[in-house]
Design an enzyme around this catalytic site. Structure first.
Site, mmCIF file in Angstrom:
data_model
loop_
_atom_site.group_PDB
_atom_site.id
_atom_site.type_symbol
_atom_site.label_atom_id
_atom_site.label_comp_id
_atom_site.label_asym_id
_atom_site.label_seq_id
_atom_site.Cartn_x
_atom_site.Cartn_y
_atom_site.Cartn_z
ATOM 1 N N ASP A 1 23.989 -31.108 -12.176
ATOM 2 C CA ASP A 1 24.707 -31.384 -13.412
ATOM 3 C C ASP A 1 23.731 -31.172 -14.569
ATOM 4 O OD1 ASP A 1 26.745 -32.579 -15.184
ATOM 5 O OD2 ASP A 1 25.381 -34.297 -15.237
ATOM 6 N N ASP B 1 24.175 -32.431 -18.465
ATOM 7 C CA ASP B 1 24.007 -33.485 -19.464
ATOM 8 C C ASP B 1 23.472 -34.772 -18.842
ATOM 9 O OD1 ASP B 1 25.073 -31.617 -21.139
ATOM 10 O OD2 ASP B 1 27.014 -32.613 -21.379
ATOM 11 N N ALA C 1 30.506 -29.256 -17.192
ATOM 12 C CA ALA C 1 31.805 -29.157 -17.866
ATOM 13 C C ALA C 1 31.684 -28.407 -19.186
ATOM 14 C CB ALA C 1 32.372 -30.552 -18.115
ATOM 15 N N LYS D 1 34.770 -29.546 -10.166
ATOM 16 C CA LYS D 1 33.387 -29.181 -9.857
ATOM 17 C C LYS D 1 33.198 -29.022 -8.352
ATOM 18 C CE LYS D 1 30.403 -31.013 -13.536
ATOM 19 N NZ LYS D 1 29.228 -31.890 -13.784
ATOM 20 N N ASP E 1 24.099 -37.538 -12.963
ATOM 21 C CA ASP E 1 23.912 -38.855 -13.560
ATOM 22 C C ASP E 1 25.201 -39.654 -13.608
ATOM 23 O OD1 ASP E 1 24.895 -38.990 -16.859
ATOM 24 O OD2 ASP E 1 25.024 -37.125 -15.733
ATOM 25 N N ASN F 1 31.545 -39.512 -12.516
ATOM 26 C CA ASN F 1 32.561 -38.467 -12.557
ATOM 27 C C ASN F 1 32.256 -37.351 -11.561
ATOM 28 O OD1 ASN F 1 34.116 -39.611 -14.653
ATOM 29 N ND2 ASN F 1 32.692 -38.815 -16.178
#
Length: 285
Positions: free
Chosen positions: A40, A42, A148, A192, A215, A218
């Site tokens: 991921d 962010d 995303a 994802k 992190d 989701n």
């Protein structure tokens, strides 16, 4: 050197479109063709939200529209702080995120993203997470970013860090310019996981030999898809799940910063949106 850049749009078993793209970063032959790592972006690869740093860079260059950015910022605040992320709302949020580039040439946006990465994002890459990615590369594994955010952002970050490629939300393009609409669903949550599964099929990966890093709770679907899951700078829900499932936890934050970093990374977008009211906006020719 390396392969030409290409964006690929794929469909799942139900015919729904998901987007992923190669970064165009060429690498030597891979000794371990069955394994890869998925990161991921962010708060995992970098401190804060990549879209915020992009927005800040565009604001400094007077390229953004205040109303579109403010609407996006408000939705992101709702989703991150109030945990009200629903698939329909997510689509609206990402549409808002892309609305301000409607009509822009793809090449212009990629050029600006490269400039803004070097200026604002590169200093905020977590050194610890970067070392994790480099360890996978050193072991002969491919490393993909999964975000995303629009895939152009992921592609630039992957290229700058020397990673294999990026999976991200795909913006519709017509005649070389963005329409401001999405292609398929935002790269979020279960989407994802579906995209990672599709990529594994295309690239000949064994998901049981793969690792995923995130992190956020989701991303539990993605983390649950691979053989090894690692929680990096985890939010509270993900930390509890990681402990319950016996997943590895890596936290590169310290003290109060660790507890509060998730909120400022999103709330700062709203602050930038408010500040944009002081600027006149123009668009690339």
């Amino acid at each position: 050197m390396g392969r030409d850049r290409a964006v690929t749009v794929s469909t799942d078993s139900h015919g729904h479109t998901t987007g992923w793209a190669r970064s165009g970063v060429g690498r030597p032959p891979v000794p371990d063709p069955s394994a890869a790592a998925f990161f991921d972006v962010d708060n995992t690869i970098m401190q804060g939200a990549s879209l915020y740093w992009l927005a800040r860079g565009l604001a400094a260059r007077r390229y953004v529209t205040t109303s579109d950015l403010a609407r996006f910022a408000w939705r992101q605040l709702r989703f991150r702080i109030m945990a009200t992320e629903h698939p329909g709302d997510m689509s609206l949020a990402k549409e808002a995120a892309l609305a301000f580039v409607a009509g822009w040439r793809v090449g212009d946006v990629e050029r600006l993203t490269e400039e803004i990465f070097d200026e604002l994002m590169a200093p905020r890459i977590w050194p610890g997470t970067r070392r994790l990615a480099e360890a996978h590369l050193a072991a002969g594994q491919r490393v993909w970013l999964v975000s995303a955010a629009p895939v152009e952002i992921g592609r630039v970050i992957a290229a700058r860090l020397g990673l294999t490629g990026a999976i991200g939300t795909v913006a519709e393009v017509a005649a070389g310019a963005y329409t401001g609409r999405l292609v398929g669903e935002p790269m979020h949550g279960p989407v994802k996981a579906e995209a990672v599964g599709h990529l594994a099929t295309v690239e000949g990966l064994d998901l049981a030999s793969c690792t995923a890093y995130s992190d956020s709770a989701n991303d539990l679907p993605m983390l649950s898809t691979v053989g090894r899951a690692v929680a990096v700078n985890p939010d509270g829900v993900l930390l509890r799940q990681a402990r319950r499932r016996g997943w590895e936890v890596r936290d590169f934050r310290t003290g109060r910063r660790a507890a509060r970093i998730a909120v400022p990374s999103t709330a700062a977008v709203a602050a930038v949106a408010a500040g944009l009211a002081l600027h006149r906006r123009t668009r690339p020719d």
